[in-house]
Design an enzyme around this catalytic site. Structure first.
Site, PDB file in Angstrom:
ATOM      1  N   SER A 135       0.859  -1.182   0.000  1.00 48.77           N
ATOM      2  CA  SER A 135       0.000   0.000   0.000  1.00 48.77           C
ATOM      3  C   SER A 135       0.896   1.233   0.000  1.00 48.77           C
ATOM      4  O   SER A 135       1.688   1.427   0.920  1.00 48.77           O
ATOM      5  CB  SER A 135      -0.891  -0.036   1.252  1.00 48.77           C
ATOM      6  OG  SER A 135      -1.670   1.137   1.345  1.00 48.77           O
ATOM      7  N   LYS A 161      -1.208  -0.891  -4.266  1.00 53.93           N
ATOM      8  CA  LYS A 161      -2.395  -0.079  -3.951  1.00 53.93           C
ATOM      9  C   LYS A 161      -1.938   1.360  -3.770  1.00 53.93           C
ATOM     10  O   LYS A 161      -0.989   1.621  -3.044  1.00 53.93           O
ATOM     11  CB  LYS A 161      -3.036  -0.620  -2.673  1.00 53.93           C
ATOM     12  CG  LYS A 161      -4.145   0.236  -2.092  1.00 53.93           C
ATOM     13  CD  LYS A 161      -4.882  -0.525  -0.994  1.00 53.93           C
ATOM     14  CE  LYS A 161      -4.879   0.220   0.318  1.00 53.93           C
ATOM     15  NZ  LYS A 161      -5.597  -0.500   1.384  1.00 53.93           N
ATOM     16  N   LYS A 163      -2.894   5.204  -2.532  1.00 50.91           N
ATOM     17  CA  LYS A 163      -3.817   6.030  -1.760  1.00 50.91           C
ATOM     18  C   LYS A 163      -4.178   7.247  -2.601  1.00 50.91           C
ATOM     19  O   LYS A 163      -3.294   7.849  -3.241  1.00 50.91           O
ATOM     20  CB  LYS A 163      -3.144   6.479  -0.454  1.00 50.91           C
ATOM     21  CG  LYS A 163      -2.905   5.335   0.524  1.00 50.91           C
ATOM     22  CD  LYS A 163      -4.218   4.784   1.055  1.00 50.91           C
ATOM     23  CE  LYS A 163      -3.965   3.847   2.234  1.00 50.91           C
ATOM     24  NZ  LYS A 163      -5.226   3.331   2.801  1.00 50.91           N
ATOM     25  N   ASP A 188      -7.248   3.337  -3.011  1.00 49.60           N
ATOM     26  CA  ASP A 188      -7.968   3.417  -1.737  1.00 49.60           C
ATOM     27  C   ASP A 188      -8.138   4.887  -1.365  1.00 49.60           C
ATOM     28  O   ASP A 188      -7.155   5.608  -1.194  1.00 49.60           O
ATOM     29  CB  ASP A 188      -7.161   2.681  -0.652  1.00 49.60           C
ATOM     30  CG  ASP A 188      -7.902   2.599   0.680  1.00 49.60           C
ATOM     31  OD1 ASP A 188      -9.051   3.092   0.782  1.00 49.60           O
ATOM     32  OD2 ASP A 188      -7.313   2.045   1.636  1.00 49.60           O
ATOM     33  N   GLU A 213     -11.264   1.195  -3.480  1.00 52.81           N
ATOM     34  CA  GLU A 213     -11.566   0.907  -2.082  1.00 52.81           C
ATOM     35  C   GLU A 213     -12.126   2.141  -1.368  1.00 52.81           C
ATOM     36  O   GLU A 213     -11.565   3.230  -1.465  1.00 52.81           O
ATOM     37  CB  GLU A 213     -10.272   0.430  -1.399  1.00 52.81           C
ATOM     38  CG  GLU A 213     -10.422  -0.015   0.041  1.00 52.81           C
ATOM     39  CD  GLU A 213      -9.084  -0.524   0.599  1.00 52.81           C
ATOM     40  OE1 GLU A 213      -8.169  -0.836  -0.191  1.00 52.81           O
ATOM     41  OE2 GLU A 213      -8.954  -0.589   1.837  1.00 52.81           O
ATOM     42  N   ASP A 238     -14.019  -1.074   3.016  1.00 53.22           N
ATOM     43  CA  ASP A 238     -13.109  -1.276   4.156  1.00 53.22           C
ATOM     44  C   ASP A 238     -13.813  -0.697   5.388  1.00 53.22           C
ATOM     45  O   ASP A 238     -14.554  -1.409   6.094  1.00 53.22           O
ATOM     46  CB  ASP A 238     -11.763  -0.583   3.840  1.00 53.22           C
ATOM     47  CG  ASP A 238     -10.763  -0.600   4.990  1.00 53.22           C
ATOM     48  OD1 ASP A 238     -11.101  -1.047   6.090  1.00 53.22           O
ATOM     49  OD2 ASP A 238      -9.607  -0.141   4.801  1.00 53.22           O
ATOM     50  N   LYS A 262     -10.348  -6.858   7.796  1.00 55.89           N
ATOM     51  CA  LYS A 262      -9.332  -6.604   8.829  1.00 55.89           C
ATOM     52  C   LYS A 262      -9.930  -7.084  10.138  1.00 55.89           C
ATOM     53  O   LYS A 262     -10.988  -6.589  10.557  1.00 55.89           O
ATOM     54  CB  LYS A 262      -9.039  -5.105   8.964  1.00 55.89           C
ATOM     55  CG  LYS A 262      -8.413  -4.441   7.758  1.00 55.89           C
ATOM     56  CD  LYS A 262      -8.271  -2.940   7.960  1.00 55.89           C
ATOM     57  CE  LYS A 262      -7.645  -2.287   6.736  1.00 55.89           C
ATOM     58  NZ  LYS A 262      -7.674  -0.807   6.812  1.00 55.89           N
ATOM     59  N   GLY A 290      -4.573  -4.217   5.907  1.00 55.19           N
ATOM     60  CA  GLY A 290      -3.505  -4.058   6.899  1.00 55.19           C
ATOM     61  C   GLY A 290      -3.676  -2.769   7.672  1.00 55.19           C
ATOM     62  O   GLY A 290      -4.379  -1.861   7.235  1.00 55.19           O
TER      63      GLY A 290
HETATM   64  O1  OSB Z   1      -7.207   1.938   4.591  1.00 48.80           O
HETATM   65  O2  OSB Z   1      -6.226   0.111   4.253  1.00 48.80           O
HETATM   66  C1  OSB Z   1      -6.268   1.194   4.829  1.00 48.80           C
HETATM   67  C2  OSB Z   1      -3.115   1.730   6.931  1.00 48.80           C
HETATM   68  C3  OSB Z   1      -3.655   2.296   8.058  1.00 48.80           C
HETATM   69  C4  OSB Z   1      -5.008   2.529   8.110  1.00 48.80           C
HETATM   70  C5  OSB Z   1      -5.826   2.186   7.031  1.00 48.80           C
HETATM   71  C6  OSB Z   1      -5.293   1.603   5.892  1.00 48.80           C
HETATM   72  C7  OSB Z   1      -3.906   1.397   5.837  1.00 48.80           C
HETATM   73  C8  OSB Z   1      -3.211   0.858   4.675  1.00 48.80           C
HETATM   74  C9  OSB Z   1      -1.863   0.206   4.888  1.00 48.80           C
HETATM   75  O3  OSB Z   1      -3.622   0.955   3.553  1.00 48.80           O
HETATM   76  C10 OSB Z   1      -1.939  -1.274   4.862  1.00 48.80           C
HETATM   77  C11 OSB Z   1      -0.682  -1.913   5.415  1.00 48.80           C
HETATM   78  O4  OSB Z   1       0.282  -2.064   4.654  1.00 48.80           O
HETATM   79  O5  OSB Z   1      -0.661  -2.276   6.609  1.00 48.80           O
HETATM   80 MG    MG Z   2      -8.486   0.887   3.222  1.00 49.68          MG
END
Ligand code: OSB
Ligand code: MG
Length: 368
Positions: A135, A161, A163, A188, A213, A238, A262, A290
């Site tokens: 990510s 992924k 952001k 995302d 996402e 999510d 999650k 994650g």
């Molecule tokens: O939205 O998936 C998410 C990290 C912290 C809070 C929300 C998210 C995330 C990530 C990182 O996208 C995922 C990871 O590599 O742990």
């Molecule tokens: Mg997310």
């Protein structure tokens, strides 16, 4: 299983590089490590609530409070018969899924250690490794973003992924897609759009993304349904899915075609498995999200992601993508096939590096 003592460690860990999302920039990751004593065993769990209430209303501070005042008193020195029994005892606390999930993780670690079985086997997972991706946070500009993606690609990540947020969406994603036409790519938004502004994302529909996402609000299902009807690309939820019921309703109304699971967000591994089972039964693909976990939470994610419905790669990257030093003795590394190997020792399969733990602990409390 009778837990006689729990120690909470409030951790603060410097990230290798700051992680920017639509809800803010994280320089230091906070979480709570739980350490329990039961029948001569030590079990561990991670509560993934972060310092700020940007992703969720839960924070390391609220989770500490809820664990100390309400959850731990409910379960300490009582015979826990199963994860379901634990959930029933915690049910009088409304919400606070991440606090509950941290406690449930401890239970699974203890259960595995007492039965000499690893978590993957306890939950019926298959295989010795799981497909993973990375990510990537919002960068200074598109050119730098493409460079960061290139770096991860060279390290072997087969899925990326990105952001996104308003103003940092179409050009960024288009730049990465142009540089990597065949890369498995998804985005995302972490709830950064409204139903109207999300229509600006329609050009993404032509970029061959695996999914989009959580474009809309964390408490929304209905507008996601409207949006999914406008897009060819699958919407993945999510933040909006915090219970099994939400997952069922989202699928019934067509609010998404993919679910990010999650354990922290949904109140524990048992609930994550229940959502997996629901989706698997309806042929809806899921994947493991994650929360920038330590090695403790990462081990649990790897076991969870070995269930058969986890068909998309997880946000489970190698230790060095997150931290220079972790609190587990095990470091997770990326295999050349963009997988990470699931620990196979009993329980979570990890052991704590107590020197490292000491260096990142900012508060500690023991409850008997
Ligand atoms: O939205 O998936 C998410 C990290 C912290 C809070 C929300 C998210 C995330 C990530 C990182 O996208 C995922 C990871 O590599 O742990
Ligand atoms: Mg997310």
């Amino acid at each position: 299983m009778i837990i006689s003592q729990i120690t909470l460690y409030h951790l603060r860990m410097r990230l290798q590089t700051p992680f920017e999302t639509s809800f803010g920039i994280t320089h230091d990751r906070e979480c709570i490590l739980l350490e329990a004593r039961a029948e001569g065993l030590a079990g561990y769990g991670e509560c993934v609530a972060d310092r700020d209430p940007g992703y969720s209303y839960e924070t390391s501070g609220t989770a500490w409070h809820i664990l100390q005042e309400f959850l731990i008193p409910q379960i300490i020195n009582t015979d826990l018969l199963s994860a379901e029994d634990l959930q029933n005892r915690m049910a009088q606390v409304r919400g606070h899924q991440m606090a509950k999930a941290g406690l449930e993780m401890v239970y699974w670690d203890l259960l595995g250690k007492s039965e000499d079985r690893n978590l993957k086997d306890l939950i019926g997972g298959k295989g010795d490794r799981v497909q993973v991706g990375v990510s990537v946070g919002i960068q200074e500009n598109s050119r730098i973003l493409v460079g960061v993606v290139e770096d991860y690609q060279e390290q072997g990540y087969g899925r990326v992924k990105l952001k996104i947020k308003p103003g940092r969406d179409i050009p960024d994603v288009t730049a990465v897609r142009s540089a990597y036409p065949d890369l498995r790519l998804q985005v995302d938004a972490n709830s950064a759009y409204e139903i109207e502004s999300a229509m600006d994302l329609l050009p993404l529909d032509e970029l061959g993304l695996l999914m989009i996402e959580q474009p809309l609000a964390e408490d929304d299902l209905w507008d996601h349904r409207q949006l999914q009807a406008e897009f060819k690309t699958a919407i993945c939820l999510d933040e909006s899915i915090v219970t099994v019921r939400h997952a069922r309703q989202a699928l019934e109304m067509g609010a998404c075609r993919v679910v990010n699971i999650k354990a922290g967000r949904v109140g524990g591994l048992s609930q994550a498995i229940a959502i997996h089972n629901l989706c698997f039964g309806k042929d809806v693909p899921v994947w493991c999200g994650g929360m920038l976990e330590t090695g403790v939470g990462r081990a649990a994610n790897l076991a969870l992601a070995s269930l058969p419905g986890f068909v998309f790669p997880g946000d489970i990257s190698a230790t060095d993508r997150y931290y220079e030093e972790d609190i587990t003795q095990e470091r997770f590394v990326l295999n050349p096939d963009s997988t990470i190997t699931i620990p196979d020792a009993p329980g979570l399969g990890i052991s704590i590096d107590f020197q490292a733990l000491k260096r990142v602990t900012i508060n500690k409390m023991t409850i008997h």
